[in-house]
Design a protein around this motif. Sequence first.
Motif, PDB file in Angstrom:
ATOM      1  N   ALA A  59      31.963  17.878  35.822  1.00 19.83           N
ATOM      2  CA  ALA A  59      33.087  18.231  34.742  1.00 19.83           C
ATOM      3  C   ALA A  59      31.942  19.246  33.460  1.00 19.83           C
ATOM      4  N   GLN A  60      30.858  18.984  33.409  1.00 20.17           N
ATOM      5  CA  GLN A  60      29.997  20.472  32.708  1.00 20.17           C
ATOM      6  C   GLN A  60      29.404  21.563  33.751  1.00 20.17           C
ATOM      7  N   GLN A  61      28.891  21.358  34.997  1.00 20.16           N
ATOM      8  CA  GLN A  61      28.739  22.481  35.722  1.00 20.16           C
ATOM      9  C   GLN A  61      29.997  23.176  36.132  1.00 20.16           C
ATOM     10  N   VAL A  62      31.665  22.646  36.629  1.00 24.22           N
ATOM     11  CA  VAL A  62      32.661  23.231  36.398  1.00 24.22           C
ATOM     12  C   VAL A  62      32.784  23.400  35.452  1.00 24.22           C
ATOM     13  N   ARG A  63      32.949  23.476  33.624  1.00 23.55           N
ATOM     14  CA  ARG A  63      32.960  24.087  32.550  1.00 23.55           C
ATOM     15  C   ARG A  63      31.976  25.002  32.661  1.00 23.55           C
ATOM     16  N   GLN A  64      30.735  24.989  33.126  1.00 24.03           N
ATOM     17  CA  GLN A  64      30.019  26.709  32.818  1.00 24.03           C
ATOM     18  C   GLN A  64      30.634  26.900  33.675  1.00 24.03           C
ATOM     19  N   ARG A  65      30.781  26.625  34.792  1.00 22.41           N
ATOM     20  CA  ARG A  65      31.316  28.025  35.969  1.00 22.41           C
ATOM     21  C   ARG A  65      32.702  28.363  35.154  1.00 22.41           C
ATOM     22  N   ILE A  66      33.543  27.481  34.869  1.00 23.26           N
ATOM     23  CA  ILE A  66      34.311  28.680  34.072  1.00 23.26           C
ATOM     24  C   ILE A  66      34.413  29.353  33.186  1.00 23.26           C
ATOM     25  N   GLN A  68      31.346  30.834  32.648  1.00 20.13           N
ATOM     26  CA  GLN A  68      30.666  32.218  32.554  1.00 20.13           C
ATOM     27  C   GLN A  68      31.619  33.213  33.277  1.00 20.13           C
ATOM     28  N   GLU A  69      32.680  32.805  33.967  1.00 19.09           N
ATOM     29  CA  GLU A  69      33.615  34.066  34.849  1.00 19.09           C
ATOM     30  C   GLU A  69      34.227  34.088  33.448  1.00 19.09           C
ATOM     31  N   ARG A  70      34.695  33.182  32.653  1.00 21.79           N
ATOM     32  CA  ARG A  70      35.317  34.492  31.160  1.00 21.79           C
ATOM     33  C   ARG A  70      34.836  35.239  30.556  1.00 21.79           C
ATOM     34  N   ASN A  71      34.186  34.903  30.832  1.00 23.23           N
ATOM     35  CA  ASN A  71      32.730  35.714  29.787  1.00 23.23           C
ATOM     36  C   ASN A  71      32.722  36.935  30.090  1.00 23.23           C
ATOM     37  N   THR A  72      32.719  36.996  31.644  1.00 23.89           N
ATOM     38  CA  THR A  72      32.463  38.330  32.489  1.00 23.89           C
ATOM     39  C   THR A  72      33.569  39.141  32.366  1.00 23.89           C
ATOM     40  N   ARG A  73      34.940  38.319  32.588  1.00 28.25           N
ATOM     41  CA  ARG A  73      35.704  39.251  32.515  1.00 28.25           C
ATOM     42  C   ARG A  73      35.992  40.130  31.186  1.00 28.25           C
ATOM     43  N   VAL A  74      35.642  39.346  29.438  1.00 27.52           N
ATOM     44  CA  VAL A  74      36.027  39.549  28.892  1.00 27.52           C
ATOM     45  C   VAL A  74      34.783  40.769  27.957  1.00 27.52           C
ATOM     46  N   GLN A  75      33.595  40.595  29.136  1.00 24.49           N
ATOM     47  CA  GLN A  75      33.127  41.807  28.702  1.00 24.49           C
ATOM     48  C   GLN A  75      33.716  42.847  29.617  1.00 24.49           C
ATOM     49  N   GLN A  76      33.960  42.610  30.587  1.00 25.13           N
ATOM     50  CA  GLN A  76      34.042  44.268  31.292  1.00 25.13           C
ATOM     51  C   GLN A  76      35.618  44.298  30.420  1.00 25.13           C
ATOM     52  N   ARG A  77      36.196  43.536  29.889  1.00 21.80           N
ATOM     53  CA  ARG A  77      37.424  44.643  29.190  1.00 21.80           C
ATOM     54  C   ARG A  77      36.616  44.946  27.929  1.00 21.80           C
ATOM     55  N   GLU A  78      35.858  44.024  27.479  1.00 24.96           N
ATOM     56  CA  GLU A  78      35.555  44.821  25.834  1.00 24.96           C
ATOM     57  C   GLU A  78      34.460  46.903  26.174  1.00 24.96           C
ATOM     58  N   GLN A  79      34.063  46.244  27.182  1.00 27.26           N
ATOM     59  CA  GLN A  79      33.724  47.662  27.441  1.00 27.26           C
ATOM     60  C   GLN A  79      34.851  48.425  28.596  1.00 27.26           C
ATOM     61  N   LEU A  80      35.549  47.908  28.785  1.00 32.73           N
ATOM     62  CA  LEU A  80      37.037  48.770  28.841  1.00 32.73           C
ATOM     63  C   LEU A  80      37.608  49.903  27.419  1.00 32.73           C
ATOM     64  N   ILE A  81      37.886  48.912  27.188  1.00 36.09           N
ATOM     65  CA  ILE A  81      38.224  48.764  25.736  1.00 36.09           C
ATOM     66  C   ILE A  81      37.406  50.157  24.703  1.00 36.09           C
ATOM     67  N   GLN A  82      35.980  49.701  24.929  1.00 33.00           N
ATOM     68  CA  GLN A  82      35.112  51.374  24.605  1.00 33.00           C
ATOM     69  C   GLN A  82      35.543  52.219  25.314  1.00 33.00           C
ATOM     70  N   GLN A  83      35.017  52.332  26.317  1.00 30.84           N
ATOM     71  CA  GLN A  83      35.717  53.471  26.759  1.00 30.84           C
ATOM     72  C   GLN A  83      36.481  54.159  26.756  1.00 30.84           C
ATOM     73  N   ILE A  84      38.224  53.328  26.277  1.00 29.22           N
ATOM     74  CA  ILE A  84      39.484  54.257  26.530  1.00 29.22           C
ATOM     75  C   ILE A  84      39.246  54.875  24.720  1.00 29.22           C
ATOM     76  N   GLN A  85      38.394  53.633  23.837  1.00 30.17           N
ATOM     77  CA  GLN A  85      38.475  54.843  22.373  1.00 30.17           C
ATOM     78  C   GLN A  85      37.592  55.766  22.500  1.00 30.17           C
ATOM     79  N   GLN A  86      36.214  55.993  23.339  1.00 29.12           N
ATOM     80  CA  GLN A  86      35.552  56.603  23.436  1.00 29.12           C
ATOM     81  C   GLN A  86      36.181  58.450  24.295  1.00 29.12           C
ATOM     82  N   ILE A  87      36.990  57.999  25.477  1.00 27.63           N
ATOM     83  CA  ILE A  87      38.092  59.290  25.823  1.00 27.63           C
ATOM     84  C   ILE A  87      39.062  59.006  24.850  1.00 27.63           C
TER      85      ILE A  87
END
Length: 141
Positions: A59-66, A68-87
Amino acid sequence: MITIRQPVAVKFILTEATKQQILNEQRRQVERLTAELEQLEQQGRQLLEQAMTQGGDVAQQVRQRIEQERNTRVQQREQLIQQIQQIQQMELGTEIQNMSVETTVDVHVGDDWSKILRGAEIIIKDGIVHEIRRGGEPVRD
């Protein structure tokens, strides 16, 4: 004479049409990432429930993997939002680096090496090649 390979910067001139196209594409990507996050939350709960039956370590391994996946997508989304603001803040007419392609260049005895090192640029405006520059100067056909 010798022929060398050299990168060519491809830039586009920011026009209202180009700006809207970029913003629309980035907004679609933000929406896609948001949908992926929602799906990940749902699937994550199901996977976590299944993993709990197999023990705490699984369960701990599954929680960590989930997470990580969540953090990756949140980070990508935040970068896109910053790019939108810059454009959104960029002035029309600004040249924006888009990609790089490669070309061959003939080098002759007596050529100005500093101009060769400055390379070439292709400038795109609304999907049409607007200008070609070599060594910082426009190339005339």
